[in-house]
Each structure stands twice: as structure tokens, then as C-alpha cells.
Design a protein around this motif. Structure first.
Motif, PDB file in Angstrom:
ATOM      1  N   LYS A 190       0.863  -1.178   0.000  1.00 13.62           N
ATOM      2  CA  LYS A 190       0.000   0.000   0.000  1.00 13.62           C
ATOM      3  C   LYS A 190       0.896   1.223   0.000  1.00 13.62           C
ATOM      4  CE  LYS A 190      -3.722  -2.441   0.411  1.00 13.62           C
ATOM      5  NZ  LYS A 190      -4.327  -2.856  -0.814  1.00 13.62           N
ATOM      6  N   ILE A 191       0.442   2.263  -0.643  1.00 11.33           N
ATOM      7  CA  ILE A 191       1.195   3.520  -0.687  1.00 11.33           C
ATOM      8  C   ILE A 191       0.335   4.606  -0.060  1.00 11.33           C
ATOM      9  CG2 ILE A 191       2.181   5.298  -2.171  1.00 11.33           C
ATOM     10  CD1 ILE A 191       2.967   3.103  -4.109  1.00 11.33           C
ATOM     11  N   VAL A 192       0.940   5.360   0.856  1.00  9.83           N
ATOM     12  CA  VAL A 192       0.272   6.479   1.504  1.00  9.83           C
ATOM     13  C   VAL A 192       1.023   7.739   1.118  1.00  9.83           C
ATOM     14  CG1 VAL A 192      -0.341   7.536   3.710  1.00  9.83           C
ATOM     15  CG2 VAL A 192      -0.455   5.049   3.451  1.00  9.83           C
ATOM     16  N   LEU A 193       0.309   8.685   0.557  1.00  8.36           N
ATOM     17  CA  LEU A 193       0.888   9.977   0.208  1.00  8.36           C
ATOM     18  C   LEU A 193       0.329  11.007   1.177  1.00  8.36           C
ATOM     19  CD1 LEU A 193       0.406   9.853  -3.671  1.00  8.36           C
ATOM     20  CD2 LEU A 193       2.410   9.165  -2.346  1.00  8.36           C
ATOM     21  N   ILE A 194       1.203  11.587   1.973  1.00 15.73           N
ATOM     22  CA  ILE A 194       0.785  12.634   2.908  1.00 15.73           C
ATOM     23  C   ILE A 194       1.091  13.960   2.235  1.00 15.73           C
ATOM     24  CG2 ILE A 194       1.122  13.656   5.186  1.00 15.73           C
ATOM     25  CD1 ILE A 194       2.051  10.848   6.110  1.00 15.73           C
ATOM     26  N   THR A 195       0.082  14.750   2.082  1.00 18.38           N
ATOM     27  CA  THR A 195       0.247  15.947   1.285  1.00 18.38           C
ATOM     28  C   THR A 195      -0.772  17.010   1.660  1.00 18.38           C
ATOM     29  OG1 THR A 195       0.347  16.771  -0.997  1.00 18.38           O
ATOM     30  CG2 THR A 195      -1.246  15.053  -0.540  1.00 18.38           C
ATOM     31  N   GLN A 196      -0.442  18.213   1.298  1.00 19.38           N
ATOM     32  CA  GLN A 196      -1.450  19.245   1.306  1.00 19.38           C
ATOM     33  C   GLN A 196      -2.202  19.083  -0.004  1.00 19.38           C
ATOM     34  OE1 GLN A 196       0.613  22.938   2.023  1.00 19.38           O
ATOM     35  NE2 GLN A 196       1.409  22.211   3.976  1.00 19.38           N
ATOM     36  N   ASN A 197      -3.036  19.989  -0.367  1.00 18.20           N
ATOM     37  CA  ASN A 197      -3.853  19.821  -1.566  1.00 18.20           C
ATOM     38  C   ASN A 197      -3.011  19.591  -2.811  1.00 18.20           C
ATOM     39  OD1 ASN A 197      -6.180  20.184  -0.109  1.00 18.20           O
ATOM     40  ND2 ASN A 197      -6.228  22.379  -0.444  1.00 18.20           N
ATOM     41  N   ILE A 198      -3.408  18.593  -3.586  1.00 17.39           N
ATOM     42  CA  ILE A 198      -2.833  18.368  -4.909  1.00 17.39           C
ATOM     43  C   ILE A 198      -3.932  18.702  -5.899  1.00 17.39           C
ATOM     44  CG2 ILE A 198      -1.952  16.682  -6.550  1.00 17.39           C
ATOM     45  CD1 ILE A 198      -0.704  15.188  -4.308  1.00 17.39           C
ATOM     46  N   LYS A 199      -3.655  19.621  -6.770  1.00 16.06           N
ATOM     47  CA  LYS A 199      -4.663  20.072  -7.716  1.00 16.06           C
ATOM     48  C   LYS A 199      -4.367  19.490  -9.102  1.00 16.06           C
ATOM     49  CE  LYS A 199      -6.236  23.524  -4.959  1.00 16.06           C
ATOM     50  NZ  LYS A 199      -7.246  23.301  -4.050  1.00 16.06           N
ATOM     51  N   THR A 200      -4.464  18.171  -9.215  1.00 18.77           N
ATOM     52  CA  THR A 200      -4.290  17.562 -10.528  1.00 18.77           C
ATOM     53  C   THR A 200      -5.603  16.913 -10.931  1.00 18.77           C
ATOM     54  OG1 THR A 200      -3.577  15.409  -9.735  1.00 18.77           O
ATOM     55  CG2 THR A 200      -1.860  17.065 -10.040  1.00 18.77           C
ATOM     56  N   GLU A 201      -5.878  16.902 -12.208  1.00 20.16           N
ATOM     57  CA  GLU A 201      -7.120  16.314 -12.691  1.00 20.16           C
ATOM     58  C   GLU A 201      -7.189  14.830 -12.353  1.00 20.16           C
ATOM     59  OE1 GLU A 201      -8.340  17.163 -16.714  1.00 20.16           O
ATOM     60  OE2 GLU A 201      -7.334  19.108 -16.645  1.00 20.16           O
ATOM     61  N   LEU A 202      -6.062  14.145 -12.480  1.00 22.38           N
ATOM     62  CA  LEU A 202      -6.039  12.710 -12.230  1.00 22.38           C
ATOM     63  C   LEU A 202      -6.433  12.382 -10.792  1.00 22.38           C
ATOM     64  CD1 LEU A 202      -5.493   9.891 -13.266  1.00 22.38           C
ATOM     65  CD2 LEU A 202      -3.071  10.240 -12.752  1.00 22.38           C
ATOM     66  N   ILE A 203      -5.909  13.131  -9.831  1.00 24.85           N
ATOM     67  CA  ILE A 203      -6.256  12.902  -8.422  1.00 24.85           C
ATOM     68  C   ILE A 203      -7.741  13.144  -8.199  1.00 24.85           C
ATOM     69  CG2 ILE A 203      -5.953  13.762  -6.057  1.00 24.85           C
ATOM     70  CD1 ILE A 203      -3.652  12.017  -6.922  1.00 24.85           C
ATOM     71  N   HIS A 204      -8.252  14.237  -8.720  1.00 25.10           N
ATOM     72  CA  HIS A 204      -9.678  14.536  -8.548  1.00 25.10           C
ATOM     73  C   HIS A 204     -10.547  13.459  -9.206  1.00 25.10           C
ATOM     74  CE1 HIS A 204      -9.274  18.339  -6.503  1.00 25.10           C
ATOM     75  NE2 HIS A 204      -8.343  18.690  -7.367  1.00 25.10           N
ATOM     76  N   GLU A 205     -10.131  12.987 -10.360  1.00 26.97           N
ATOM     77  CA  GLU A 205     -10.868  11.929 -11.050  1.00 26.97           C
ATOM     78  C   GLU A 205     -10.885  10.643 -10.222  1.00 26.97           C
ATOM     79  OE1 GLU A 205      -9.993   8.965 -14.764  1.00 26.97           O
ATOM     80  OE2 GLU A 205      -9.422  11.067 -15.025  1.00 26.97           O
ATOM     81  N   LYS A 206      -9.721  10.249  -9.711  1.00 31.74           N
ATOM     82  CA  LYS A 206      -9.623   9.024  -8.912  1.00 31.74           C
ATOM     83  C   LYS A 206     -10.404   9.152  -7.603  1.00 31.74           C
ATOM     84  CE  LYS A 206      -6.831   6.547 -11.483  1.00 31.74           C
ATOM     85  NZ  LYS A 206      -7.233   5.238 -11.989  1.00 31.74           N
ATOM     86  N   MET A 207     -10.400  10.342  -7.015  1.00 34.51           N
ATOM     87  CA  MET A 207     -11.163  10.552  -5.786  1.00 34.51           C
ATOM     88  C   MET A 207     -12.661  10.481  -6.059  1.00 34.51           C
ATOM     89  SD  MET A 207      -8.847  13.468  -3.904  1.00 34.51           S
ATOM     90  CE  MET A 207     -10.108  13.931  -2.746  1.00 34.51           C
ATOM     91  N   SER A 208     -13.100  11.048  -7.160  1.00 32.24           N
ATOM     92  CA  SER A 208     -14.531  11.021  -7.479  1.00 32.24           C
ATOM     93  C   SER A 208     -15.027   9.608  -7.748  1.00 32.24           C
ATOM     94  CB  SER A 208     -14.836  11.934  -8.671  1.00 32.24           C
ATOM     95  OG  SER A 208     -14.286  11.390  -9.851  1.00 32.24           O
ATOM     96  N   LYS A 209     -14.126   8.714  -8.173  1.00 36.40           N
ATOM     97  CA  LYS A 209     -14.482   7.314  -8.410  1.00 36.40           C
ATOM     98  C   LYS A 209     -14.204   6.444  -7.180  1.00 36.40           C
ATOM     99  CE  LYS A 209     -13.414   7.460 -13.350  1.00 36.40           C
ATOM    100  NZ  LYS A 209     -12.486   6.938 -14.382  1.00 36.40           N
ATOM    101  N   ASN A 210     -13.831   7.081  -6.073  1.00 38.66           N
ATOM    102  CA  ASN A 210     -13.476   6.372  -4.841  1.00 38.66           C
ATOM    103  C   ASN A 210     -12.321   5.388  -5.038  1.00 38.66           C
ATOM    104  OD1 ASN A 210     -15.320   7.670  -3.137  1.00 38.66           O
ATOM    105  ND2 ASN A 210     -16.959   6.318  -3.827  1.00 38.66           N
ATOM    106  N   GLU A 211     -11.428   5.719  -5.943  1.00 39.33           N
ATOM    107  CA  GLU A 211     -10.243   4.891  -6.166  1.00 39.33           C
ATOM    108  C   GLU A 211      -9.066   5.383  -5.327  1.00 39.33           C
ATOM    109  OE1 GLU A 211      -9.553   4.847 -10.376  1.00 39.33           O
ATOM    110  OE2 GLU A 211     -11.470   3.889 -10.794  1.00 39.33           O
TER     111      GLU A 211
END
Length: 169
Positions: free
Chosen positions: A50-71
Motif C-alpha cells: 500500500k502507498i500512503v501519500l501525505i500531502t497538502q492539496n494536490i490540484k491535478t485532474e487525475l487525483i480529482h478523477e480518482k477521488m470522485s471514483k473512490n479509487e
């Protein structure tokens, strides 16, 4: 995705146990290309990793897309703050019954952050009241720093990684 799986297999790494890789402050390296590479790696690796990325906001389309799909799961600030009922339950579990006024006070001045709530609890246990000036700096000083001997304080200052620091630091 197939190319990534083949590339990872070519490394001939066999994971016999479960692993979690944690990358902190990911926002300092994150861009569309790096985020895309991480997503491809995540999709290609075994279930034992498993990979955990600790971050402040990441404003990339790919991240938002994956989050909206609960991936990709997101734990935001609101997930880490206790609401008033959680504050009540936390203190009750620790043997302290709070009235509504105390809960409102703690909610307002700690903003539900567990560290500040815990430090306020320590102060309450010792003094039978909450610290009215609830700044985190003062709470840490009262709970930790002020209880150290001068020798211990000097030692901690001497091993500090900074050449100098302000009184507040």
C-alpha cells in the motif's frame, strides 16, 4: 498498465509480507507526471503493498478523477477534528464528565484538534480547570517544557538541529 506490471516484475522483487510505503510532503514533488506515475505504480503493484501519500492539496485532474471514483481515499482536515459530541465522548472515556459550557469552550479554542484537546485534558487533571489561554504553544510549554529541569532544557537546546531559534519556537 501491462508495461508497468512487466517493469515491476523485471525488478524481481518478491514481497512476502505486507508493506506500507509512506511519502510525506508529497506536495513538494507532485505534478501531473509524478502523480500519473504513482497512480500507474499503485495500479500495478501487488495487494501486499500500500502507498500512503501525505500531502497538502494536490490540484491535478487525475487525483480529482480518482477521488470522485473512490479509487483514492482522502482524509481531510474535517476527518481529523473532533466535533462536540466526540469531545464529550473522548473526555468521558478518560474519566472526565464535561458540561455543555466546557464542551463549547474546548470546541472553540482547540478547533477539535486531538493534540490540543489532550493537552487541555492534562491541564484539567492537574488543575481542575481548563487553561483559558488555550494556544498550543502555551499548552506544550505547560505540559512538557516547564516540567523539565534546566539541565534537561539545556540538553534539548544543545541537540537542536537549528543554529538559532526564536523564543516562540
Amino acid at each position: 498498465l501491462k508495461d508497468m506490471k512487466d517493469a515491476l516484475k523485471a525488478l524481481e522483487i518478491e514481497f512476502k509480507e505486507n508493506y506500507i510505503f509512506v511519502f510525506d510532503n508529497f506536495q513538494f514533488v507532485a505534478n501531473e507526471y509524478i502523480v500519473s506515475a504513482f497512480v500507474k505504480i499503485i495500479e500495478a503493484i501487488e495487494d501486499k503493498i500500500k502507498i500512503v501519500l501525505i500531502t497538502q492539496n494536490i490540484k491535478t485532474e487525475l487525483i480529482h478523477e480518482k477521488m470522485s471514483k473512490n479509487e483514492i481515499n482522502d482524509i481531510g482536515k474535517n476527518s481529523l477534528e473532533f466535533n462536540k459530541e466526540e469531545i464529550r465522548l473522548y473526555f468521558r472515556e478518560c474519566g472526565i464528565k464535561l458540561d455543555d459550557e466546557e464542551i463549547n469552550y474546548l470546541s472553540k479554542y482547540t478547533e477539535g484538534w486531538i493534540s490540543a484537546l489532550y493537552l487541555q485534558m492534562l491541564h484539567y487533571v492537574e488543575n481542575n480547570k481548563f487553561e483559558e489561554d488555550a494556544g498550543i504553544d502555551k499548552l506544550v510549554c505547560m505540559a512538557i517544557w516547564d516540567k523539565l529541569s534546566f539541565e534537561q532544557q539545556d540538553f534539548l537546546i544543545s541537540i537542536a538541529i537549528y543554529d538559532s531559534f526564536s523564543l516562540k519556537q
